[in-house]
Every structure is written in C-alpha cells, then in structure tokens.
Design a protein around this motif. Sequence first.
Motif, PDB file in Angstrom:
ATOM      1  N   LEU A  75      -0.253   4.831   6.219  1.00 24.91           N
ATOM      2  CA  LEU A  75       1.023   5.248   6.805  1.00 24.91           C
ATOM      3  C   LEU A  75       0.800   6.549   7.569  1.00 24.91           C
ATOM      4  O   LEU A  75       0.451   7.568   6.983  1.00 24.91           O
ATOM      5  CB  LEU A  75       2.054   5.443   5.684  1.00 24.91           C
ATOM      6  CG  LEU A  75       3.523   5.576   6.087  1.00 24.91           C
ATOM      7  CD1 LEU A  75       4.007   4.314   6.765  1.00 24.91           C
ATOM      8  CD2 LEU A  75       4.368   5.864   4.857  1.00 24.91           C
ATOM      9  N   TRP A  76       0.985   6.490   8.888  1.00 26.28           N
ATOM     10  CA  TRP A  76       0.770   7.660   9.742  1.00 26.28           C
ATOM     11  C   TRP A  76       2.105   8.383   9.915  1.00 26.28           C
ATOM     12  O   TRP A  76       3.071   7.818  10.437  1.00 26.28           O
ATOM     13  CB  TRP A  76       0.226   7.236  11.092  1.00 26.28           C
ATOM     14  CG  TRP A  76      -0.094   8.407  11.980  1.00 26.28           C
ATOM     15  CD1 TRP A  76       0.728   8.997  12.893  1.00 26.28           C
ATOM     16  CD2 TRP A  76      -1.317   9.141  12.016  1.00 26.28           C
ATOM     17  NE1 TRP A  76       0.091  10.053  13.503  1.00 26.28           N
ATOM     18  CE2 TRP A  76      -1.170  10.167  12.977  1.00 26.28           C
ATOM     19  CE3 TRP A  76      -2.525   9.025  11.332  1.00 26.28           C
ATOM     20  CZ2 TRP A  76      -2.182  11.067  13.270  1.00 26.28           C
ATOM     21  CZ3 TRP A  76      -3.531   9.923  11.629  1.00 26.28           C
ATOM     22  CH2 TRP A  76      -3.360  10.927  12.588  1.00 26.28           C
ATOM     23  N   LEU A  77       2.147   9.643   9.477  1.00 29.30           N
ATOM     24  CA  LEU A  77       3.373  10.431   9.503  1.00 29.30           C
ATOM     25  C   LEU A  77       3.124  11.702  10.300  1.00 29.30           C
ATOM     26  O   LEU A  77       2.551  12.668   9.795  1.00 29.30           O
ATOM     27  CB  LEU A  77       3.802  10.785   8.071  1.00 29.30           C
ATOM     28  CG  LEU A  77       3.983   9.594   7.123  1.00 29.30           C
ATOM     29  CD1 LEU A  77       4.080  10.073   5.687  1.00 29.30           C
ATOM     30  CD2 LEU A  77       5.198   8.780   7.515  1.00 29.30           C
ATOM     31  N   GLY A  78       3.531  11.683  11.549  1.00 27.55           N
ATOM     32  CA  GLY A  78       3.334  12.833  12.417  1.00 27.55           C
ATOM     33  C   GLY A  78       4.472  12.919  13.411  1.00 27.55           C
ATOM     34  O   GLY A  78       5.627  12.629  13.082  1.00 27.55           O
ATOM     35  N   GLN A  79       4.159  13.325  14.643  1.00 25.15           N
ATOM     36  CA  GLN A  79       5.179  13.306  15.692  1.00 25.15           C
ATOM     37  C   GLN A  79       5.729  11.898  15.866  1.00 25.15           C
ATOM     38  O   GLN A  79       6.899  11.698  16.122  1.00 25.15           O
ATOM     39  CB  GLN A  79       4.602  13.821  17.010  1.00 25.15           C
ATOM     40  CG  GLN A  79       4.181  15.291  16.978  1.00 25.15           C
ATOM     41  CD  GLN A  79       5.348  16.213  16.699  1.00 25.15           C
ATOM     42  OE1 GLN A  79       6.466  15.985  17.159  1.00 25.15           O
ATOM     43  NE2 GLN A  79       5.091  17.273  15.938  1.00 25.15           N
ATOM     44  N   GLY A  80       4.840  10.927  15.725  1.00 24.49           N
ATOM     45  CA  GLY A  80       5.238   9.527  15.684  1.00 24.49           C
ATOM     46  C   GLY A  80       4.990   8.969  14.296  1.00 24.49           C
ATOM     47  O   GLY A  80       4.352   9.602  13.454  1.00 24.49           O
ATOM     48  N   VAL A  81       5.514   7.781  14.050  1.00 23.50           N
ATOM     49  CA  VAL A  81       5.356   7.128  12.747  1.00 23.50           C
ATOM     50  C   VAL A  81       4.790   5.729  12.979  1.00 23.50           C
ATOM     51  O   VAL A  81       5.277   4.986  13.834  1.00 23.50           O
ATOM     52  CB  VAL A  81       6.709   7.025  12.011  1.00 23.50           C
ATOM     53  CG1 VAL A  81       6.555   6.239  10.711  1.00 23.50           C
ATOM     54  CG2 VAL A  81       7.269   8.408  11.729  1.00 23.50           C
ATOM     55  N   GLY A  82       3.748   5.389  12.261  1.00 20.11           N
ATOM     56  CA  GLY A  82       3.148   4.071  12.398  1.00 20.11           C
ATOM     57  C   GLY A  82       2.379   3.716  11.151  1.00 20.11           C
ATOM     58  O   GLY A  82       2.335   4.476  10.177  1.00 20.11           O
ATOM     59  N   ALA A  83       1.762   2.556  11.172  1.00 23.99           N
ATOM     60  CA  ALA A  83       0.965   2.113  10.036  1.00 23.99           C
ATOM     61  C   ALA A  83      -0.217   1.306  10.552  1.00 23.99           C
ATOM     62  O   ALA A  83      -0.193   0.765  11.654  1.00 23.99           O
ATOM     63  CB  ALA A  83       1.805   1.261   9.080  1.00 23.99           C
ATOM     64  N   ALA A  84      -1.258   1.265   9.749  1.00 22.78           N
ATOM     65  CA  ALA A  84      -2.411   0.411  10.018  1.00 22.78           C
ATOM     66  C   ALA A  84      -2.606  -0.483   8.809  1.00 22.78           C
ATOM     67  O   ALA A  84      -2.485  -0.034   7.666  1.00 22.78           O
ATOM     68  CB  ALA A  84      -3.660   1.253  10.276  1.00 22.78           C
ATOM     69  N   VAL A  85      -2.900  -1.741   9.066  1.00 23.59           N
ATOM     70  CA  VAL A  85      -3.002  -2.734   8.005  1.00 23.59           C
ATOM     71  C   VAL A  85      -4.454  -3.180   7.852  1.00 23.59           C
ATOM     72  O   VAL A  85      -5.074  -3.644   8.817  1.00 23.59           O
ATOM     73  CB  VAL A  85      -2.116  -3.957   8.322  1.00 23.59           C
ATOM     74  CG1 VAL A  85      -2.241  -5.008   7.216  1.00 23.59           C
ATOM     75  CG2 VAL A  85      -0.659  -3.528   8.495  1.00 23.59           C
ATOM     76  N   VAL A  86      -4.994  -3.035   6.649  1.00 28.43           N
ATOM     77  CA  VAL A  86      -6.340  -3.505   6.339  1.00 28.43           C
ATOM     78  C   VAL A  86      -6.231  -4.515   5.204  1.00 28.43           C
ATOM     79  O   VAL A  86      -5.744  -4.191   4.116  1.00 28.43           O
ATOM     80  CB  VAL A  86      -7.268  -2.342   5.923  1.00 28.43           C
ATOM     81  CG1 VAL A  86      -8.628  -2.874   5.477  1.00 28.43           C
ATOM     82  CG2 VAL A  86      -7.436  -1.360   7.076  1.00 28.43           C
ATOM     83  N   LEU A  87      -6.668  -5.744   5.463  1.00 28.49           N
ATOM     84  CA  LEU A  87      -6.649  -6.806   4.468  1.00 28.49           C
ATOM     85  C   LEU A  87      -8.027  -7.448   4.417  1.00 28.49           C
ATOM     86  O   LEU A  87      -8.632  -7.721   5.460  1.00 28.49           O
ATOM     87  CB  LEU A  87      -5.598  -7.868   4.815  1.00 28.49           C
ATOM     88  CG  LEU A  87      -4.145  -7.386   4.883  1.00 28.49           C
ATOM     89  CD1 LEU A  87      -3.228  -8.520   5.353  1.00 28.49           C
ATOM     90  CD2 LEU A  87      -3.683  -6.854   3.527  1.00 28.49           C
ATOM     91  N   ASP A  88      -8.527  -7.683   3.204  1.00 31.11           N
ATOM     92  CA  ASP A  88      -9.873  -8.239   3.020  1.00 31.11           C
ATOM     93  C   ASP A  88     -10.927  -7.410   3.734  1.00 31.11           C
ATOM     94  O   ASP A  88     -11.913  -7.942   4.267  1.00 31.11           O
ATOM     95  CB  ASP A  88      -9.934  -9.693   3.502  1.00 31.11           C
ATOM     96  CG  ASP A  88      -9.021 -10.617   2.706  1.00 31.11           C
ATOM     97  OD1 ASP A  88      -8.878 -10.385   1.487  1.00 31.11           O
ATOM     98  OD2 ASP A  88      -8.447 -11.543   3.297  1.00 31.11           O
ATOM     99  N   GLY A  89     -10.713  -6.098   3.778  1.00 33.30           N
ATOM    100  CA  GLY A  89     -11.673  -5.206   4.388  1.00 33.30           C
ATOM    101  C   GLY A  89     -11.681  -5.204   5.901  1.00 33.30           C
ATOM    102  O   GLY A  89     -12.542  -4.583   6.522  1.00 33.30           O
ATOM    103  N   ARG A  90     -10.705  -5.870   6.523  1.00 34.26           N
ATOM    104  CA  ARG A  90     -10.657  -5.963   7.984  1.00 34.26           C
ATOM    105  C   ARG A  90      -9.353  -5.402   8.523  1.00 34.26           C
ATOM    106  O   ARG A  90      -8.278  -5.636   7.958  1.00 34.26           O
ATOM    107  CB  ARG A  90     -10.783  -7.431   8.436  1.00 34.26           C
ATOM    108  CG  ARG A  90     -12.128  -8.066   8.156  1.00 34.26           C
ATOM    109  CD  ARG A  90     -12.115  -9.531   8.544  1.00 34.26           C
ATOM    110  NE  ARG A  90     -11.677  -9.715   9.915  1.00 34.26           N
ATOM    111  CZ  ARG A  90     -11.210 -10.871  10.394  1.00 34.26           C
ATOM    112  NH1 ARG A  90     -11.091 -11.934   9.589  1.00 34.26           N
ATOM    113  NH2 ARG A  90     -10.854 -10.964  11.658  1.00 34.26           N
TER     114      ARG A  90
END
Length: 374
Positions: A211-226
Amino acid sequence: MAASPSTARAINDRFALRLLQDEGPLTATQLKTLTGLSRPTVADLVERLQGSGLVHVVGEAGAERRGPNAKLYGIVADRAHLAALDVRTRSVSVTVADLLGTTLAEASVPVGDDSGTEPAVEKAVTLLERTVREAGADRLHSVAVGAPGLIDPATGELRDSSGLPAWHRRLVGVLQERLPAHVLVENETNLAAVAELREGAARDREDFVLLWLGQGVGAAVVLDGRLRRGASGGAGEIGFLPVPGTSGLPSATGCDGGFHELACATAVGALAAAHGLDPADALGAGHGPFLDALARRLAVGTAAVVSVLDPGCVVLAGETGHAGGTELAARVEAELSALSPLRTEVRPTALGDAAVLRGALLRARDAAQDELFP
C-alpha cells in the motif's frame, strides 16, 4: 523430451550465474555442491563463462587448510552498467550501479512546478549524464524509470494521465532517443513492491499487497511471487476505490471521493492538524489518538483489498507508511482484524524512501542479465 547438449549447457550456465549473483564468489567445489552437476561439467561451464567475459577469478579460498587454495569465481561487475531513476512530481533521483547492483554514484535534483516540459526533461537528463560520468561508466546497458501513473501493458509506455506533469512522459521518450541503452518504465508502486519482495519487508512472502501512501495513493499486488499488473496495467489503483467517509464518489478522471481523499498526504496532514499536531512531524510524535484515527481510515480501504485478494500480508510504504513505522502498522492490523475475518499481517516498509530506486535498479539488472547471461 531431453534437452539438447547446447540447451543443457545454457541452462547450467545461467543457473551458475544466478548462484554467483545471489551467493557471491564461489569455488568450483561450491558450484558443484549447489548445482548438483559433476566436476567435469562445472569445470567446462566455468571455462565457458570465463571465455565469455562474464566470470573471472576474484580471489582464493581455503587458506586455513592444507593443500592448494581453491580459486574463487565471481561475476565481472563492470561488464554492464545500469541506471535507476525515481521520477516524482517535483524531483528526480538517480542511481548508477554495476552488474552486481553495487551503487557507484547517486544524485537527485528538484524540479519546480514552474519548470516547463523541455527544461524539466533537460534537468533530469543532465542529472543522469553527470551521475554516469561520476560513476566512471562508459555507457549504460539498461535504464529503469519508476514514475507515478499507468503503464500501457501493450507498449510498455507511460500513459498520458491527468494530474501528472507532462515532462514525465516526455522524459521517457527523450531517454530512449538519446541513450544507447535499453530503457524501461514501470509504475513506482510496482517497483517498490519488487524491492520489498526481494530485499525488504516481504522477503518471506509469495503473496502480499504493498500500500503506497504518499502524495498519491496506490497499491501493488504480488501473488505467487509475481507482480500482477492487470489487463490495462491498472491493478492496484485504489485511490479510485469508493469508500465511506468521503465527499462522494470518484470519477474516471479524478479520485476525489475515493480512498485517495482519506489517505493521501494532504488528508493525513489535515487529520494531524485536527488533532493539534504539526503535520510535518505528526507521524513521528507517537500521538495515540491521531494514529488510531489514521489507522481506522487506512483499514477501510485495506479491508476492501483484503476481501478480494486475501494476500495474508500488507506492507505500508510511501512517506506515510515509512514515517508511521511499526506503530501505525500494528494499529492498522488491529483495525483490520475487526473488519475482516481474513487474517492479515500488516508490516511497515523495510526500505523506506529507497524502495522505488532499489526496485528500478533490480529491474534494470534483470534486463541486463536476461540479455548477457546465456
């Protein structure tokens, strides 16, 4: 079907190179043990890799025992030079490294709101060129750029997004035109997740959401190591997630009314001020009521992500996640446990502000190795 002799050699060589990359210099005996290959096969592959200029003798091992010392083999670090760029709304940071990922030089420069597109691009390119010279590199093999916004999965290019500076997109094009190097661009949050997966807070996880919490807000998804980017490259755009407690609903052109309205840096600053705190250092003050209120906000958006993906782990990154540290992460985990039956561990970033640059450097190194390693 059995692999042909040439294919088997290529597989063995790449495996040995990866071991040398991950484990550091090794003797032929150690390579034999780790690869499971025969002694003659290891001797052949070491000779091939030395002949290709990828491996050389870096020292000796075994001085503490009788008999001749064993040669230590390592990757030729200066076979390729790499660069990583962290492109923010008002700044650019650069790291130049060798093929082993060792930093040789780094620098950053502010880019003001009043800078035009071309001056801003020139400032960023000049910074890169100067840093490359300071690193003593003749040329760059691979360059990875981390930037906010969507990356088109078909073209690999930064898409034209409203609210982001025009020079971001122009910079990637200029780098591709002027550098005799392979230039890659990736969303900054995705790069931070790659770094946390391989070297940071999620090294022991195959499934997690950053969960990226800064000037903007976003997320990155990692599943099964990818890393999972989604059909249009927009997996994790949770700033647009409709949540209670906002002014309304987000739209296709703006995330006002979405989770962004509750969790962006401006909103966190306003929440701190409402608790009588200085927004500049509120997260470091350890003020319980403020951290509790912020954790409740973050848990609302996080619960939606958890209910869909069940990642088992969430890493809080960006300036808020970094500054909040373990205190904020523990509070978000507690709030989340009351909202969702899915057990989820919440951890703070282990790499802090360096996560995007480190992820970009790993991406550049992977690209170089894919081409150079047989």
